[in-house]
Motif scaffolding. Structure first.
Motif, mmCIF file in Angstrom:
data_model
loop_
_atom_site.group_PDB
_atom_site.id
_atom_site.type_symbol
_atom_site.label_atom_id
_atom_site.label_comp_id
_atom_site.label_asym_id
_atom_site.label_seq_id
_atom_site.Cartn_x
_atom_site.Cartn_y
_atom_site.Cartn_z
ATOM 1 N N ILE A 43 0.833 -1.201 0.000
ATOM 2 C CA ILE A 43 0.000 0.000 0.000
ATOM 3 C C ILE A 43 0.870 1.255 0.000
ATOM 4 O O ILE A 43 0.667 2.164 -0.803
ATOM 5 N N GLY A 44 1.878 1.256 0.882
ATOM 6 C CA GLY A 44 2.735 2.434 0.971
ATOM 7 C C GLY A 44 3.426 2.738 -0.342
ATOM 8 O O GLY A 44 3.528 3.893 -0.765
ATOM 9 N N SER A 45 3.893 1.673 -1.025
ATOM 10 C CA SER A 45 4.655 1.903 -2.242
ATOM 11 C C SER A 45 3.777 2.449 -3.368
ATOM 12 O O SER A 45 4.291 2.918 -4.375
ATOM 13 N N GLY A 46 2.449 2.382 -3.189
ATOM 14 C CA GLY A 46 1.573 2.926 -4.225
ATOM 15 C C GLY A 46 1.614 4.448 -4.290
ATOM 16 O O GLY A 46 1.295 5.036 -5.317
ATOM 17 N N GLU A 47 2.003 5.073 -3.200
ATOM 18 C CA GLU A 47 2.036 6.530 -3.111
ATOM 19 C C GLU A 47 0.722 7.155 -3.584
ATOM 20 O O GLU A 47 -0.338 6.582 -3.375
ATOM 21 N N LYS A 48 0.806 8.305 -4.257
ATOM 22 C CA LYS A 48 -0.442 9.036 -4.512
ATOM 23 C C LYS A 48 -1.317 8.378 -5.577
ATOM 24 O O LYS A 48 -2.512 8.209 -5.385
ATOM 25 N N GLU A 52 -1.577 -0.497 -3.933
ATOM 26 C CA GLU A 52 -0.297 -0.506 -4.635
ATOM 27 C C GLU A 52 -0.454 -0.084 -6.090
ATOM 28 O O GLU A 52 0.326 0.690 -6.609
ATOM 29 N N GLY A 73 -2.752 3.483 -5.960
ATOM 30 C CA GLY A 73 -2.338 4.496 -5.013
ATOM 31 C C GLY A 73 -3.451 4.989 -4.106
ATOM 32 O O GLY A 73 -4.514 4.379 -3.979
ATOM 33 N N PHE A 74 -3.181 6.124 -3.465
ATOM 34 C CA PHE A 74 -4.158 6.706 -2.555
ATOM 35 C C PHE A 74 -5.445 7.020 -3.310
ATOM 36 O O PHE A 74 -6.549 6.819 -2.799
#
Lengths: 398, 662
Positions: free
Chosen positions: A256-261, A291, A294-295
């Protein structure tokens, strides 16, 4: 005196036939279709390499489930859910029967006995059991409508819910058992059970949790399997043991984090593509969304759930009778619990329980259960709207 | 008309509205939490997780770089590389479950042909018996945690195929390509090259290995150690994409390995082989005379610059034995007690009494201090008295009146006894000794020559101070030894007799063959004390010279009337009556040489010969010695003739001398 009800019911039937489609809740339908779309798009990208030579295996099946599910939902929407009240006891019997059956006949997968193999698909009684329990509990509650809020009623309803929950627990399917408890509590809440009694119940569950997780293991009694305890407590400190129990949480957070915006795109979503993310088509599909898209993508999915929950809340208030309001309340609890526990699990704020994300996760049993629930909701909406209009007319007539 | 019933309720009650609002508020709160958490994960700390995702998916697989080769001065390959497949275990990736780990290692042992019987295994304080592979892994991990362990070098292709096809069944086991050292000339010069091995935990912190990563194979001894920074390559790496099971899913990029530089040695492999053969011949000659010789050494230098043209030690060994790990049993069999220590390079690592070959130092000291001139006569009657002690010439010979030249030619001991007596200094005023000790030091004795192969001994120049040191050592040793004598010292003060013994290379004086060669090189080149070296050039793989190895001479010494010494050496090897004249009879080049016969109290004499041949193009100094080889002219001198014959392309003839001088 005897003619009036007949007259009205004829009137109702014609209305239902003429305008049922128009009386569906359009926003709830929109949220449903939107989530189906999100689900198939995400699955198509995430599972393209899962089965060699069949890049569309999960995609095609999920579309199939969706089509069947939508039809089922449409049928249920035309049907007056109030008739189900007469079948409260058989429904409850079916719920218990299926969950007992699965213990005897079920096939074992990954240490759990949750599925019954049917010729065309695997049938998971604990899933469909959620809706059965909602309807049954609502029925039992309405039977004692005059004594709602009294302690014996509360205790009786709770015991009626805990029975099947216990059966599901020993399959073992801890997540679904917790769904059962959550929806029972919500039905009691909507039915008007006093805050003191509900507080007492919640307190009781807290004590039980402490007993199961802390006291019993210390005393040498293992109510839960060790892996279940690790999953339930692992999310407290995910970097503690990356190799084993909390591996899934860590991989999900990285995904999830690596998906960024706006996400890494299908081709570059390595956590999904290289299988670091476990169960990426079922339990962790929300991580895949995070991922890959993103967000932005995750926020869209969450917004669709928010829309859905807002509409369900509205349907509770629109219901033509208590039965409908309680069913809607139970379904609200069921969906909310699954959304928050599943999404919370993928972002590391909830324990890993194997609860699926409604409409997003791949799986026929989960899909059909959700569509039955949505069909019931639409039915409550339709009946509520009909009642409103006919009630208005009835008032004019009298 | 509407009858309130159980299933009918009035339109929304305030209580229900309240409760729906509470549910809505709860949902809102939950959504807010999830949204904030998502925002935190994806937007605020997304880059960290992105980096972790990258680390997750890539793995660098090291590709060994071949070490540089070593060639002789004419380009013949002495040390090269052989490709092989090793079996390497990465301990952290082995199964964590002890039983599964044990099963895997037993299976691996079967595959690579190791014993699966538990053997005694000492790791730290743990002495639990373990199977061979497990013991090796535990020992290595104990020394250097996290490092990969090579459990088998050079496995057959069938084994590598088996392991490659079942990679998933052997987690933590890899089969990288490695390079093993290979020595085409086997035992020739085996002691020079040294060894290679994986860098140890301690070595990682040493300056000599600065910048080397763990697991790299580095030079551990000899030339491999000295020139490691050139010979060592840079390992490459392939960056691959892996999936969650650690399986390769794609190739990202490669950093090719950079092979090490090649080292050209000053060694001439032909001379090296001839030298080894000459040692064997010398030992054979000694044995024929009834001397139990087994070991010896030789050094050949270019006297102009200290290039080592050849250096050998007998007995030798096949250097290829060390290309792969040796079992304890094989090691004991080849190198254990009773094998004559083939690993020792006797040319630099053995301290020997040198006998009469030392006389040039005495001569130089006497000439320099002016106690004699080249023409000072000395009348020898065969005996020399110091106080009550009477010493004789070897074999009881008497040479009449001689000058320095003749004294060297026929090796008149009394002449040098006399010089030793005259050069003796008062031990209280000069604890370091007199001019004799000073000149020995000037010639490079008593200190390492600084040769580039390591393991060098410095020898001993005896003096009062040295005796004091030995006394202290003896006392310390006796303390440890419960008062029993250790034989290091007899607590005697320095006496003139000690200096007399030193003058003929006896007594406590010790030197290495290399030190003798350096001293004689100084006689040849007019006083330059060269720094001997085996490395000559560092070249890249296309043969371009990157660096010349040409160390500066240690110093220059001024020897007055040097030609008197040179004439004496020339006469000794060429004129009738010279100690080695019969050995070099018919040799077409002018040989300048001195025999030596070092006496021991408890074993046969050691045979010595040191010689040089001045030549405009190919000057050479050769020192050779045969342990327990008897007289110098009997064993060492014929060996030197063979070596010189090779160098000048002369027919090799074995001629032994009859001189019985010391």
């Amino acid at each position: 005196m005897s003619a009036t009800p007949i007259q009205r019911s004829v009137d109702e039937v014609t209305r239902t036939q003429r305008g049922a489609r128009l009386l569906l809740d359009p926003w709830l339908l929109l949220a449903t279709l939107g989530l189906i779309l999100c689900s198939v798009v995400t699955l198509k990208g995430a599972t393209r390499n899962d089965i060699p030579g069949q890049p569309l295996f999960f995609f095609e099946r999920q579309i199939g489930y969706a089509v069947v599910g939508l039809l089922l939902m449409g049928l249920l929407a035309r049907f007056d859910y109030s008739r189900l009240r007469e079948f409260t006891l058989p429904i409850y019997g079916l719920l218990i029967g299926l969950n007992v059956l699965v213990l005897g006949l079920g096939s074992v997968a990954r240490g759990s006995r949750r599925w019954i193999n049917l010729p065309f698909f695997q049938f998971q009684p604990s899933e469909i059991g959620k809706v059965l329990l909602v309807v049954a509990l609502a029925g039992f509650a309405v039977d004692r409508a005059r004594r709602l809020g009294e302690r014996p009623t509360t205790v009786r309803l709770m015991l009626l819910a805990l029975g099947p929950a216990a059966l599901v627990m020993i399959q073992p399917d801890l997540g679904t058992a917790l769904v059962y408890v959550a929806l029972a509590l919500t039905i009691l809440f909507v039915a008007g059970t006093s805050g003191r009694q509900l507080g007492g119940l919640v307190g009781l569950f807290a004590v039980a949790t402490v007993l199961v997780l802390v006291v019993a293991p210390a005393a040498g009694v293992h109510v839960l399997q060790p892996y279940q305890v690790e999953r339930l407590t692992g999310f407290v400190n995910p970097s503690h043991d990356p190799a084993n129990a909390t591996y899934q949480i860590n991989q999900s957070l990285i995904a999830i984090g690596s998906g960024e915006k706006v996400g890494r795109g299908i081709a570059h979503a390595t956590q999904t593509g290289l299988n670091f993310l476990p169960e990426h088509h079922t339990d962790f599909i929300f991580s895949v969304v995070g991922e890959t898209y993103g967000f932005a993508g995750a926020a869209l999915v969450l917004s669709l759930y928010a829309l859905m929950i807002w509409r369900i809340l509205r349907i509770i208030t629109l219901a033509k009778n208590l039965f409908g309001a309680l069913i809607a309340g139970g379904i609200l609890a069921m969906l909310m619990f699954q959304v928050f526990v599943n999404a919370g699990m993928t972002i590391g704020i909830m324990p890993i329980t194997g609860v699926t994300l409604p409409l997003m996760s791949f799986g026929g049993a989960s899909y059909l259960t959700t569509f039955i629930a949505l069909g019931l909701l639409q039915s409550i909406h339709v009946q509520g709207r009909i009642a409103q209009t006919s009630k208005g007319r009835a008032l004019v007539l009298s | 008309m509407i009858q309130p019933s159980d299933e009918r309720r009035p339109p929304i009650t305030p209580q229900l509205a309240m409760r729906v609002a509470i549910l809505g508020g709860f949902a809102l709160a939950m959504f807010a939490i999830v949204f904030f958490r998502l925002w935190f994960l994806e937007v605020l700390s997304g880059d960290q997780y992105l980096a972790q995702a990258q680390v997750n998916r890539v793995r660098d697989v090291s590709i060994a770089a071949p070490r540089g080769e070593m060639v002789d001065r004419n380009g013949k390959i002495l040390v090269e590389n052989r490709r092989a497949i090793a079996v390497v275990v990465s301990p952290p990736k082995l199964p964590a479950d002890p039983a599964a780990r044990e099963r895997l290692l037993i299976r691996l042992s079967h595959v690579i042909g190791d014993s699966t019987r538990p053997q005694p295994c000492k790791v730290g304080r743990d002495r639990t018996p373990r199977i061979e592979v497990d013991c090796l892994i535990r020992k290595d991990v104990y020394q250097l945690p996290y490092a990969d362990v090579t459990v088998k070098m050079a496995v057959p292709r069938a084994v590598t195929n088996y392991l490659a096809e079942r990679a998933q069944e052997f987690p933590g086991v890899s089969i990288p390509q490695v390079f093993l050292r290979s020595y085409p000339y086997k035992s020739v010069g085996a002691q020079l090259f040294g060894t290679v091995g994986q860098i140890s935990g301690k070595q990682l912190h040493e300056d000599h290995y600065r910048g080397v990563r763990g697991g790299t194979v580095v030079g551990q001894a000899g030339l491999e150690y000295t020139y490691d920074q050139y010979l060592r390559g840079h390992d490459g790496a392939t960056r691959v994409q892996i999936d969650a099971l650690g399986q390769q899913k794609g190739y990202l990029r490669q950093r090719p390995p950079v092979p090490g530089r090649n080292l050209r040695l000053s060694i001439d492999v032909g001379l090296e082989q001839a030298g080894q053969a000459a040692l064997t011949t010398g030992i054979g000659l000694a044995n024929a005379n009834g001397n139990p010789a087994r070991a010896g050494a030789f050094v050949a230098l270019d006297p102009r610059n200290g290039e080592v043209l050849a250096m050998g030690s007998a007995p030798s060994f096949n250097a290829n034995l060390f290309a792969r790990p040796l079992s304890d049993r094989v090691y004991r069999q080849r190198f254990g007690p009773g094998t004559g220590d083939p690993l020792v390079n006797r040319a630099i690592s053995a301290d020997y009494p040198v006998g009469s070959t030392f006389k040039i130092v005495t001569a130089a000291a006497a000439l320099a201090t002016g106690i004699i001139t080249p023409s000072t006569p000395y009348t020898d009657n065969g005996t020399f008295s110091i106080g009550a002690q009477v010493r004789h010439n070897a074999g009881g010979a008497s040479y009449g009146t001689v000058t320095l030249r003749d004294a060297i030619k026929v090796s008149v001991d009394t002449f040098f006894y006399r010089l030793g007596q005259m050069l003796n200094a008062d031990p209280v005023q000069h604890p370091e000794g007199g001019q004799l000790q000073a000149w020995a030091r000037k010639f490079g004795m008593g200190a390492q020559t600084g040769i580039d192969i390591g393991g060098e001994h410095s020898g001993t120049i005896p003096s009062q101070r040295w005796r004091d040191m030995r006394d202290r050592e003896e006392r310390a040793c006796r303390k440890r030894n419960h008062g029993n004598p250790c034989g290091l010292s007899d607590f005697r003060d320095w006496s003139v007799g000690d200096n007399v013994s030193l003058a003929v290379g006896q007594g406590d004086f010790l030197a290495t063959p290399l030190q003798m060669a350096v001293a004689y090189a100084a006689i040849e080149n007019g006083g330059t004390i060269v720094k001997p070296h085996v490395g000559l050039q560092v070249a890249d793989r296309y043969g371009r010279v990157l660096q010349k190895i040409d160390p500066k001479p240690a110093r220059h010494i001024d020897i007055p009337n040097l030609d008197a010494i040179q004439q004496g050496l020339h006469a000794a090897a060429t004129e009738a009556g010279g100690t080695s004249a019969d050995v070099f009879a018919g040799f077409p080049k002018p040989v300048f040489g001195k025999t030596g016969t070092a006496s021991f109290s408890n074993k046969p004499d050691q045979s010595w010969y040191v010689a040089y041949v001045p030549d405009a193009q190919r000057p050479i100094v050769v020192a050779a010695t045969i342990e327990s080889g008897g007289f110098g002219a009997e064993a060492a001198a014929p060996a030197v003739r063979l070596i010189l014959s090779q160098w000048f392309g002369v027919k090799k003839e074995v001629k032994t001398g009859s001189s019985r001088t010391l």
